[in-house]
Write a protein that holds these residues in place. Structure first.
Motif, PDB file in Angstrom:
ATOM      1  N   ARG B 212      10.206 -17.889   3.844  1.00  0.00           N
ATOM      2  CA  ARG B 212       9.188 -18.283   2.865  1.00  0.00           C
ATOM      3  C   ARG B 212       7.879 -18.549   3.595  1.00  0.00           C
ATOM      4  N   VAL B 213       6.802 -17.937   3.100  1.00  0.00           N
ATOM      5  CA  VAL B 213       5.507 -17.991   3.790  1.00  0.00           C
ATOM      6  C   VAL B 213       4.438 -18.487   2.818  1.00  0.00           C
ATOM      7  N   ALA B 214       3.657 -19.463   3.267  1.00  0.00           N
ATOM      8  CA  ALA B 214       2.576 -20.004   2.424  1.00  0.00           C
ATOM      9  C   ALA B 214       1.510 -20.609   3.317  1.00  0.00           C
ATOM     10  N   LEU B 215       0.365 -20.891   2.725  1.00  0.00           N
ATOM     11  CA  LEU B 215      -0.637 -21.687   3.432  1.00  0.00           C
ATOM     12  C   LEU B 215      -0.163 -23.131   3.474  1.00  0.00           C
ATOM     13  N   ARG B 227      -3.266 -23.224   7.500  1.00  0.00           N
ATOM     14  CA  ARG B 227      -2.662 -22.224   8.372  1.00  0.00           C
ATOM     15  C   ARG B 227      -1.593 -21.469   7.583  1.00  0.00           C
ATOM     16  N   VAL B 228      -1.266 -20.284   8.029  1.00  0.00           N
ATOM     17  CA  VAL B 228      -0.182 -19.520   7.426  1.00  0.00           C
ATOM     18  C   VAL B 228       1.110 -19.954   8.118  1.00  0.00           C
ATOM     19  N   VAL B 229       2.012 -20.575   7.358  1.00  0.00           N
ATOM     20  CA  VAL B 229       3.222 -21.119   7.972  1.00  0.00           C
ATOM     21  C   VAL B 229       4.451 -20.553   7.258  1.00  0.00           C
ATOM     22  N   SER B 230       5.593 -20.709   7.904  1.00  0.00           N
ATOM     23  CA  SER B 230       6.841 -20.288   7.259  1.00  0.00           C
ATOM     24  C   SER B 230       7.935 -21.321   7.528  1.00  0.00           C
ATOM     25  N   ILE B 236       0.289 -19.730  12.041  1.00  0.00           N
ATOM     26  CA  ILE B 236      -0.811 -18.928  12.598  1.00  0.00           C
ATOM     27  C   ILE B 236      -2.086 -19.164  11.794  1.00  0.00           C
ATOM     28  N   GLU B 237      -3.215 -18.798  12.385  1.00  0.00           N
ATOM     29  CA  GLU B 237      -4.483 -18.778  11.656  1.00  0.00           C
ATOM     30  C   GLU B 237      -4.560 -17.452  10.883  1.00  0.00           C
ATOM     31  N   PRO B 238      -5.321 -17.431   9.778  1.00  0.00           N
ATOM     32  CA  PRO B 238      -5.433 -16.179   9.008  1.00  0.00           C
ATOM     33  C   PRO B 238      -5.870 -14.982   9.846  1.00  0.00           C
ATOM     34  N   GLU B 239      -6.638 -15.228  10.945  1.00  0.00           N
ATOM     35  CA  GLU B 239      -7.113 -14.085  11.746  1.00  0.00           C
ATOM     36  C   GLU B 239      -5.957 -13.339  12.419  1.00  0.00           C
ATOM     37  N   ASP B 240      -4.794 -13.981  12.512  1.00  0.00           N
ATOM     38  CA  ASP B 240      -3.636 -13.312  13.141  1.00  0.00           C
ATOM     39  C   ASP B 240      -2.680 -12.712  12.106  1.00  0.00           C
ATOM     40  N   VAL B 342     -16.801 -10.296  12.314  1.00  0.00           N
ATOM     41  CA  VAL B 342     -15.503  -9.998  11.698  1.00  0.00           C
ATOM     42  C   VAL B 342     -14.958 -11.298  11.118  1.00  0.00           C
ATOM     43  N   GLY B 343     -14.450 -11.241   9.888  1.00  0.00           N
ATOM     44  CA  GLY B 343     -13.930 -12.455   9.260  1.00  0.00           C
ATOM     45  C   GLY B 343     -12.611 -12.212   8.560  1.00  0.00           C
ATOM     46  N   HIS B 344     -11.814 -13.259   8.476  1.00  0.00           N
ATOM     47  CA  HIS B 344     -10.496 -13.185   7.843  1.00  0.00           C
ATOM     48  C   HIS B 344     -10.331 -14.417   6.949  1.00  0.00           C
ATOM     49  N   ALA B 345      -9.557 -14.269   5.897  1.00  0.00           N
ATOM     50  CA  ALA B 345      -9.216 -15.444   5.083  1.00  0.00           C
ATOM     51  C   ALA B 345      -7.940 -15.183   4.306  1.00  0.00           C
ATOM     52  N   CYS B 346      -7.178 -16.252   4.139  1.00  0.00           N
ATOM     53  CA  CYS B 346      -6.046 -16.245   3.211  1.00  0.00           C
ATOM     54  C   CYS B 346      -6.280 -17.359   2.206  1.00  0.00           C
TER      55      CYS B 346
END
Lengths: 164, 430
Positions: B212-215, B227-230, B236-240, B342-346
């Motif tokens: 299960r994966v969520a912010l 962060r994106v965690v499971s 991880i950070e959204p950039e990864d 360069v930018g990333h977001a979740c």
């Protein structure tokens, strides 16, 4: 409540989606005509919004684009109170639109006493495109149809109530 | 049971977009379960290339009629990441409030008008309204409460137009926000009743073990940040994101399938969010979850209707809390200095993590865009659920099995139109 001042016209559709804009364009046109006793509003096609918007209104005219394999620009007048509006009204998560609103309103007792859908047959709904010439040409005829409908309803309302 | 048997649903109802379902049974064994998606690809990313960064929120909002705020939020956060923009606390709060509106609207539609008919055995919401009009009325009214927040903050309910990089074009006054309070107080009570009602329903047995994966952030139930965690230790950070989640084409779907690097499926959305952030729910939402005995270890996908109801309650609570403490920002939007980057977001769309990635040139023109929507990520988990649901039920009457499989898919409230964003086109020339 005086029905003479209680007609709501709802334009449905999306701009920049080709012929889907026609409901909004027609609502703009009717608003510009400033017809006495007629309110005009417009929005996207969402069943919950439509049901709330027409709640308490005695007469409602919905204007929208229609697809029925007729020639582009054909005018339609549909009276949903006469029977089922469209089969398979609730197809998808995002698709609970006018047909769902009519059928839910029928079951919930939330339909206006007078309800008509005035539609213009469309064909092109491409993102970023404008209305086709046939649909644009049909706008004045649709506006006349709406005015005639209002006259018809007002005549019926006058016949319903005793003269003072 | 001998021989080959194919169970098929040619057109899935009450999901967004065009999809079908096929189960292949050989010699009494389930050998394949496929969610087939044939919605034409929509090429969102190609549409964005060559456009100015300021257009990204409005263009991407058009991807979806039910979660346009999610697209806008992921777009503005990713562009701000690229340009080094930091927004003020009031802007941050208003964005979260706008997202609450979308969660309320989207979850209410799914819980009452799409999922409830399944659980109660009705063909659709209209049939259900004939027998239980109160339930349908509650759903429609809750949806409108969400719509009202969207209208005030976004300028209109569907495809909002008031969101920009750095903040908003116009921010509401305190008086305007206070006008939402009475509706939200009603909605909070209605959501609480909905949690109790949903928890009392009967659900098929199904236990799933997907990752299960969520912010997740330390202080709040996730919408825009974290962060994106499971539940298997990922953090991880959204950039990864693209390192850990791989999209690939499969033959039976025009939507890319996402997987973990080792090939495993994973799950995003309310079930994952709840599992990883349960202790950050509002006090009322947490108390409701406790009352109905729903813990973070809930693994039956059919319980998603209860979790969506808890999230509606949380969103109402959160919205009321923010309105109460609202102080308008000095400026409606932060200042933006254009530069290459360069930018990333979740962010957490109602259906789960929505990832955006942009590369901008020195004039702020988008050179590269990448969008990974939640339904794309959940396709494998949906197929895993179908196998787990159908395998022990092959003796069921075919209609009943078919209906159960459709419900298994609808647990995810999949948005196929969002998922079909890309198609790998190969031309073989000889």
């Amino acid at each position: 409540m005086n029905e003479r001042t209680d007609i709501l016209l709802i334009g449905l559709g999306h701009r920049d989606r080709g012929d889907d804009e026609v409901g909004l364009a027609l609502a703009d046109e009717m608003k510009a005509r400033r017809l006495a006793g007629v309110d005009v509003t417009s929005g996207a096609c969402d069943a919950a919004w439509i049901l709330e918007t027409w709640r308490g209104r005695a007469g409602v005219i919905v204007v929208d684009c229609i697809r029925s394999d007729r020639p582009v620009g054909t005018l339609h007048r549909i009276d949903p109170l006469d029977g089922p509006f469209v089969d398979g009204a609730s197809a998808s998560t995002h698709g609970m639109g006018l047909a769902s609103a009519v059928e839910l309103g029928r079951v919930l007792g939330d339909l206006p006493r007078r309800l008509a859908v005035v539609g213009i047959e469309g064909a092109s709904f491409r993102l970023g495109s404008v209305m086709s010439p046939e649909v644009r040409t049909a706008l004045p005829g649709a506006a006349s149809m709406i005015e005639a409908l209002i006259v018809e309803w007002r005549g019926a309302a006058s016949a319903d109530v005793p003269h003072a | 049971m001998a021989g080959t048997r194919t169970i098929r649903v040619d057109s899935l109802a009450r999901v967004e977009g065009e999809g079908a379902l096929t189960l292949e049974v050989r010699g009494g064994e389930l050998v394949d379960a496929r969610l087939e998606i044939f919605e034409p690809p929509r090429f969102f990313e190609a549409l964005l290339r060559g456009r100015h960064y300021a257009e990204a929120p409005d263009i991407t909002a058009r991807i979806c009629g039910i979660c346009p705020v999610a697209y806008q939020m992921s777009a503005v956060h990713a562009v701000e990441d690229a340009l080094g923009v930091v927004v003020s606390d009031p802007i941050r709060l208003l964005r979260r409030l706008l997202y609450c509106g979308e969660w309320i609207e989207s979850h209410a539609l799914h819980v009452f008008l799409l999922h409830a008919p399944d659980v109660l055995g009705f063909e659709d919401a209209i049939s259900m309204a004939k027998r239980n009009d109160e339930l349908v009325r509650r759903g429609l009214r809750l949806k409108q409460v969400g719509n009202r927040i969207m209208s005030l903050l976004g300028g209109r309910e569907i495809h909002p137009i008031n969101v920009c990089v750095g903040g908003f074009y116009r921010v509401p006054t305190r008086v305007e926000l206070s006008a939402l309070e009475a509706d939200l107080e009603w909605a909070r009570d209605a959501a609480y009743e909905t949690v109790r009602w949903a928890a009392g329903l009967s659900f098929p047995e199904l236990e799933r073990a997907d990752e299960r994966v969520a912010l997740s952030s330390a202080s709040e139930y996730p919408f825009n940040e974290g962060r994106v965690v499971s539940d298997r230790g990922l953090s991880i950070e959204p950039e990864d994101f693209e390192e850990e989640f791989i999209e690939e084409q499969v033959a039976h779907s025009t939507a890319l399938h996402a997987r973990r690097p080792d090939g495993r499926s994973y799950l995003v959305g309310p079930m994952a969010r709840f599992a990883l952030n349960r202790d950050r729910l509002s006090p009322a939402a947490l108390a409701a979850a406790d009352e109905v005995g729903l813990g973070a270890d809930s693994r039956n996908p059919f319980l998603s209707i209860v979790i969506r109801s808890i999230e509606i309650l949380h969103a109402c609570d959160d919205a009321l809390r923010m309105i109460e403490g609202y102080a308008p920002p000095d400026e409606p939007a932060a200042r933006v200095e254009v530069r290459a980057g360069v930018g990333h977001a979740c962010t957490e769309a109602p259906r789960g993590i929505l990832y955006h990635h942009y590369r901008l040139d020195e004039r702020g023109i988008i050179e590269e865009a990448r969008i990974v929507p939640p339904t794309s990520q959940n396709q494998r988990a949906i197929e895993d659920d179908l196998r787990a649901f159908a395998a022990p039920r092959l003796e069921m009457a075919e209609d009943e099995l078919r209906r159960g499989c459709e419900q298994t898919i609808r647990n995810y409230d999949p948005c196929i139109s969002c998922a079909t964003h890309f198609l790998d086109l190969r031309v073989n020339r000889r």
